[in-house]
Enzyme design. Structure first.
Site, short mmCIF file in Angstrom:
data_model
loop_
_atom_site.label_atom_id
_atom_site.label_comp_id
_atom_site.label_asym_id
_atom_site.label_seq_id
_atom_site.Cartn_x
_atom_site.Cartn_y
_atom_site.Cartn_z
N ASP A 193 -11.97 -10.28 -0.22
CA ASP A 193 -13.26 -10.38 0.47
C ASP A 193 -14.20 -9.36 -0.17
OD1 ASP A 193 -12.28 -8.05 1.72
OD2 ASP A 193 -12.23 -8.94 3.72
N HIS A 207 -10.02 -6.33 -1.98
CA HIS A 207 -11.06 -6.00 -0.99
C HIS A 207 -12.15 -5.23 -1.72
CE1 HIS A 207 -8.78 -7.30 2.47
NE2 HIS A 207 -7.76 -6.57 2.12
N ASN A 259 2.27 -5.20 -3.10
CA ASN A 259 0.87 -5.55 -2.80
C ASN A 259 0.04 -4.28 -2.57
OD1 ASN A 259 -0.96 -7.80 -2.11
ND2 ASN A 259 -0.93 -6.99 -0.01
N GLU A 296 0.80 -1.23 0.00
CA GLU A 296 0.00 0.00 0.00
C GLU A 296 0.83 1.28 0.00
OE1 GLU A 296 -2.74 -0.32 3.28
OE2 GLU A 296 -3.70 -2.11 2.46
N GLU A 298 -5.90 -10.84 -0.86
CA GLU A 298 -6.71 -10.55 0.34
C GLU A 298 -8.19 -10.44 -0.01
OE1 GLU A 298 -5.22 -7.17 2.56
OE2 GLU A 298 -3.13 -7.67 2.14
C1 XIL Z 1 -6.03 -6.16 8.66
C2 XIL Z 1 -6.37 -7.32 9.59
O1 XIL Z 1 -7.28 -8.16 8.93
C3 XIL Z 1 -6.97 -6.81 10.87
O2 XIL Z 1 -7.17 -7.87 11.79
C4 XIL Z 1 -6.07 -5.74 11.48
O3 XIL Z 1 -6.70 -5.18 12.62
C5 XIL Z 1 -5.78 -4.64 10.48
O4 XIL Z 1 -5.22 -5.22 9.31
N1 XIL Z 1 -4.73 -4.61 3.97
C6 XIL Z 1 -3.72 -5.40 4.44
C7 XIL Z 1 -3.95 -6.26 5.63
O5 XIL Z 1 -2.66 -5.48 3.80
O6 XIL Z 1 -2.79 -6.45 6.38
C8 XIL Z 1 -5.07 -5.72 6.50
O7 XIL Z 1 -5.32 -6.66 7.54
C9 XIL Z 1 -6.30 -5.45 5.67
C10 XIL Z 1 -6.01 -4.42 4.61
#
Ligand code: XIL
Length: 397
Positions: free
Chosen positions: A291, A258, A216, A170, A289
């Site tokens: 969802d 996401h 990422n 990020e 990641e």
């Molecule tokens: C999130 C976790 O799922 C949570 O449990 C934590 O509180 C915050 O981080 N992008 C990422 C992940 O790269 O590491 C993040 O994970 C979600 C967004």
């Protein structure tokens, strides 16, 4: 004699019926793909199917289903939190490896690969680090050497045990940020300038010659979202192209995935196009990641199926788009969901104004949702010529 003739005739009749009605009943099929796990079905394409793992849930004696599903359905795992800097080095100089080691050991027992997450990110940093920078006791020269030491320490400890490392996470702003032109954002860019990205990959490579090194980010599922000058995918594309041109050892781009059903949704061809273009640079890709969350309206919370069903459908459709696009690009190596059950998902705790949830592929009682079935169908009904075996890359030096 009569009896035998009658039996033979009966067999002929059955056989003839079998020819006319060529599809055998499910129970007679030698291989019933619907009974296979996601990991087994992914294997046919060389695709690893993964999940983020919540180490507290994994260790909870009251949660046997959590452990079983992690073990049975997935072929790669990512630590949801325990490999982040604040977890590994809560006080300066004292690394606590217990939970991260446990994840790696569990993966080994389960025959799974590990995605390392994450070496450099502006979030979930230890307080001693951010406080030290804020009060001036850590200057930028020291900060750079602290970062180098951290990357070297962590990547060396897990050398040979990590398949893909999220080296930098990020780093790029979003169109809605201020200033609104896309830029390198966050703690590291502010203190070290954008050059930290290349440094991080070089340091990671020096410590681990075998892991695939990934950049990422989120909101990079497709090109062309909105104003071209403000296209985050294009910015990341140009960034990684520039890194490659300078000989930086980057192997892949991870697209977090996401998504939310309330936003505009992508189609498969758009997403596949983005993956093909990154692959065209010689990079691997992965969904890292995934969802797909929804608004938990009053109706959803009251159990109104007219409000719940369209959200479950829309969520499943988005999982389908990302997975199908990944299947379409042989350099898309893995598809990881960010938690697999609504019982342990980061979404409700993070997106609570307005409340959101329903983001994963199993419900809170570990029942597979439509999204799970859709993923399964995508893996089953795919193959040559358009879906081919994954190409296994060599780590770039
Ligand atoms: C999130 C976790 O799922 C949570 O449990 C934590 O509180 C915050 O981080 N992008 C990422 C992940 O790269 O590491 C993040 O994970 C979600 C967004």
């Amino acid at each position: 004699m009569m009896l035998r003739r009658w039996m033979a005739a009966g067999l002929v009749a059955v056989a003839t019926a079998g020819v006319l009605n060529a599809v055998p009943a499910a129970a007679e099929r030698p291989y019933d793909p619907t009974a296979q796990s996601l990991r087994a079905l992914g294997q046919r394409h060389g695709l690893y199917v993964g999940t983020a793992v919540d180490m507290a849930a994994l260790a909870d004696p009251a949660e046997p289903r959590y452990r079983e599903i992690v073990r049975d359905e997935f072929s790669t795992v990512t630590a949801e939190n325990v490999m982040k800097w604040e977890s590994l080095e809560p006080t300066r100089g004292n690394y606590d490896w217990a939970a991260a080691d446990e994840l790696v050991a569990t993966a080994r027992r389960n025959g799974q690969k590990v995605r390392g997450h994450v070496l450099v990110w502006h979030s979930q940093l230890p307080k001693w680090l951010t406080d030290g920078v804020a009060d001036g006791s850590i200057d930028n020269t020291e900060l750079r050497s602290i970062l180098r030491k951290h990357i070297t320490t962590v990547a060396s400890r897990y050398r040979g045990k990590i398949w893909q490392w999220d080296v930098v996470n990020e780093a790029v702003s979003d169109p809605w940020d201020t200033p609104s032109t896309l830029h390198y954002k966050g703690f590291w860019a502010e203190h070290l300038g954008p050059g930290y990205v290349a440094d991080a990959f070089r340091w990671a490579r020096a410590a681990d010659p075998t892991a695939l090194l990934f950049y990422n980010d989120y909101n990079i599922e497709a090109f062309g979202s909105g104003d071209p000058a403000n296209d985050k995918t294009q910015f990341v594309y140009d960034m990684v192209k520039g890194l490659l041109a300078r000989g930086v050892p980057i192997d892949g781009v991870g697209s977090q995935g996401h998504l939310g059903t309330q936003y505009g949704n992508y189609d498969t061809l758009q997403v596949a196009d983005a993956l093909h273009r990154f692959a065209g640079l010689g990079l691997s890709t992965a969904f890292t990641e995934v969802d797909v969350r929804s608004r938990l309206t009053d109706g959803v919370q009251a159990g109104d199926s007219e409000e719940i069903n369209p959200r479950l459908q829309a969520s499943a459709a988005n999982f389908h788009v990302l997975l199908q696009a990944c299947l379409a690009e042989p350099r898309c190596l893995s598809f990881t969901v960010w938690g697999f059950t609504d019982r342990h998902s980061w979404v409700p705790g993070t997106f609570d104004d307005p409340p959101q949830g329903l983001a994963t592929i199993y419900d809170e009682n570990y029942q597979p949702k439509r999204a799970y079935q859709v993923m399964k169908a995508d893996l089953i009904y795919a193959g040559p010529p358009y879906v081919r075996m994954r190409a296994t890359p060599k780590p770039r030096r």
